[in-house]
Design an enzyme around this catalytic site. Structure first.
Site, mmCIF file in Angstrom:
data_model
loop_
_atom_site.group_PDB
_atom_site.id
_atom_site.type_symbol
_atom_site.label_atom_id
_atom_site.label_comp_id
_atom_site.label_asym_id
_atom_site.label_seq_id
_atom_site.Cartn_x
_atom_site.Cartn_y
_atom_site.Cartn_z
ATOM 1 N N THR A 1 0.933 -0.816 0.212
ATOM 2 C CA THR A 1 -0.310 -0.130 0.321
ATOM 3 C C THR A 1 0.465 0.907 0.335
ATOM 4 O O THR A 1 1.951 1.121 -0.002
ATOM 5 C CB THR A 1 -1.040 0.025 1.415
ATOM 6 O OG1 THR A 1 -1.325 1.319 1.596
ATOM 7 C CG2 THR A 1 -0.134 -0.087 2.887
ATOM 8 N N TYR B 1 -1.396 0.615 10.396
ATOM 9 C CA TYR B 1 -1.860 -0.734 8.697
ATOM 10 C C TYR B 1 -0.942 -0.451 8.102
ATOM 11 O O TYR B 1 -0.027 -1.227 7.323
ATOM 12 C CB TYR B 1 -3.439 0.229 7.978
ATOM 13 C CG TYR B 1 -3.302 -0.515 6.754
ATOM 14 C CD1 TYR B 1 -3.887 -1.233 6.360
ATOM 15 C CD2 TYR B 1 -3.262 0.803 5.869
ATOM 16 C CE1 TYR B 1 -3.440 -2.028 5.019
ATOM 17 C CE2 TYR B 1 -3.416 0.278 4.218
ATOM 18 C CZ TYR B 1 -3.350 -1.205 4.005
ATOM 19 O OH TYR B 1 -3.849 -1.060 2.666
#
Ligand code: UDP
Length: 330
Positions: free
Chosen positions: A117, A142
């Protein structure tokens, strides 16, 4: 040879399965169906319901199928949830990935594509497109959970006959151009999905999280990429590794950004109606601007995006949302 897709019942995973099948690949899916859907998995794929950290199940899958590559999507993806529950995110994204990688190495699986990501970058030092070589300083658990997995892959590739490609996704939206699957997660929090649901009257209003960022209109800027282009980058990564290419981490974005307000305007234009918008505080863990420099993916993978068009992405997301409304999937 077959390709194992983890999280094949989820949003991006389900598109990947269709793209692999379209490309003539044999596909095996593992998904525990915690957020994914059985119906979203192409019937041509062989399906195992279970957890990627279940080493006995992984051994069974590798012994029952001739797998040479894993494309690993299974994981949690909501930035603010990771801020509220960091240990849950480190368990689901990092600890379980460690177990999967170990199972892969023990089974001698040579190729691995990882769903990483742009959150590994945090807020870049300068507000311009990021290359893979900038400092990695995630601002949310995250992002950290994904970066730790990239580090495990790097070190595993140094120690074993194991090649990986980590694709750093920017903001993925839209649905399969053939209409076979789309973003179906109940209670999804991503901007384009929420805006489309609001435009269709399935939510009363949408909040803009933060209007005081150091960006042209004060709202966060993101690089929105069509899910179909994204899964094509995975196919290219697979081809490259099978042809002998080495390990790589590459951005998957288009290289241009839109603010939250620009996205909402585009949804209004595409849908042709207005909807209620409210303004609220910044959301925890959100960097001001993250836009990809996609040069490496284009050069190394030969990736040629076909859907770099915000209105087209929104049209595709809206069509799928309408499909969910008609199916009563709310
Ligand atoms: N956002 C927003 N309202 C929403 C959902 C998202 O203002 O209902 C903003 C969010 O704060 C971020 C951007 O839209 O600046 C993209 O958020 P999203 O959750 O889609 O993706 P992320 O960048 O967190 O992966």
């Amino acid at each position: 040879m077959a390709v194992l897709v983890t999280g094949g019942g989820g949003y991006i995973g389900s598109h990947m399965v269709w793209a692999l099948i379209d490309a003539g690949e044999e596909v095996v899916v593992i998904d525990r169906l915690s957020t994914g859907f059985r119906w979203a998995i192409a019937p041509e794929a062989r399906f195992y319901e279970g957890d990627i950290a279940d080493a006995a199940l992984m051994r069974q899958i590798f012994s029952e199928n001739e797998i040479d590559a894993i494309i690993h999507f299974a994981g949690s993806v909501v930035v603010p949830d990771s801020v509220a529950d960091p240990l849950g995110y480190y368990d689901n994204n990092t600890v379980k990935s460690r177990s999967l990688i170990e199972s892969a190495v023990k089974a001698g699986i040579p190729y691995f594509v990882f769903s990483s990501t742009a959150a590994v970058y945090g807020t870049p030092d300068v507000l311009e497109p990021v290359t893979e070589s900038v400092n990695l300083k995630p601002e949310s658990p995250y992002g950290s959970s994904k970066l730790m997995t990239e580090i495990m892959l790097r070190d595993t590739a140094s120690a074993h006959a194991f090649t990986y490609t980590a694709l750093r996704y920017f903001n993925v939206a839209g649905a399969d151009p053939a209409g076979r699957c789309g973003q179906s997660t109940a209670g999804a929090t991503h901007l384009i999905k929420v805006a489309c649901a609001t435009a269709l009257g399935m939510r009363p209003s949408i909040s803009v999280f933060g209007t005081d960022y150091p960006t042209p209109d004060g709202t966060c800027v993101r690089d929105y990429i069509h899910v179909w282009d994204l899964v094509q980058a995975h196919l290219k990564a697979l081809q490259r590794m099978r042809a002998g290419g080495g390990s790589l981490a590459a951005n998957c974005g288009y290289g241009r950004g839109f603010s939250v307000l620009e996205v909402l305007d585009a949804v209004r234009n595409v849908h042709g109606s207005d909807f209620a918008v409210s303004f609220s505080e910044r959301r925890p863990g959100d960097p001001a601007m993250v836009v990809a420099d996609p040069s490496l993916a284009k050069e190394e993978l030969g990736w040629v995006p076909q859907h770099d068009d915000l209105a087209g992405i929104i049209r595709s997301a809206l069509d799928w949302e309408l499909h969910l409304v008609r199916k009563n999937s709310y």
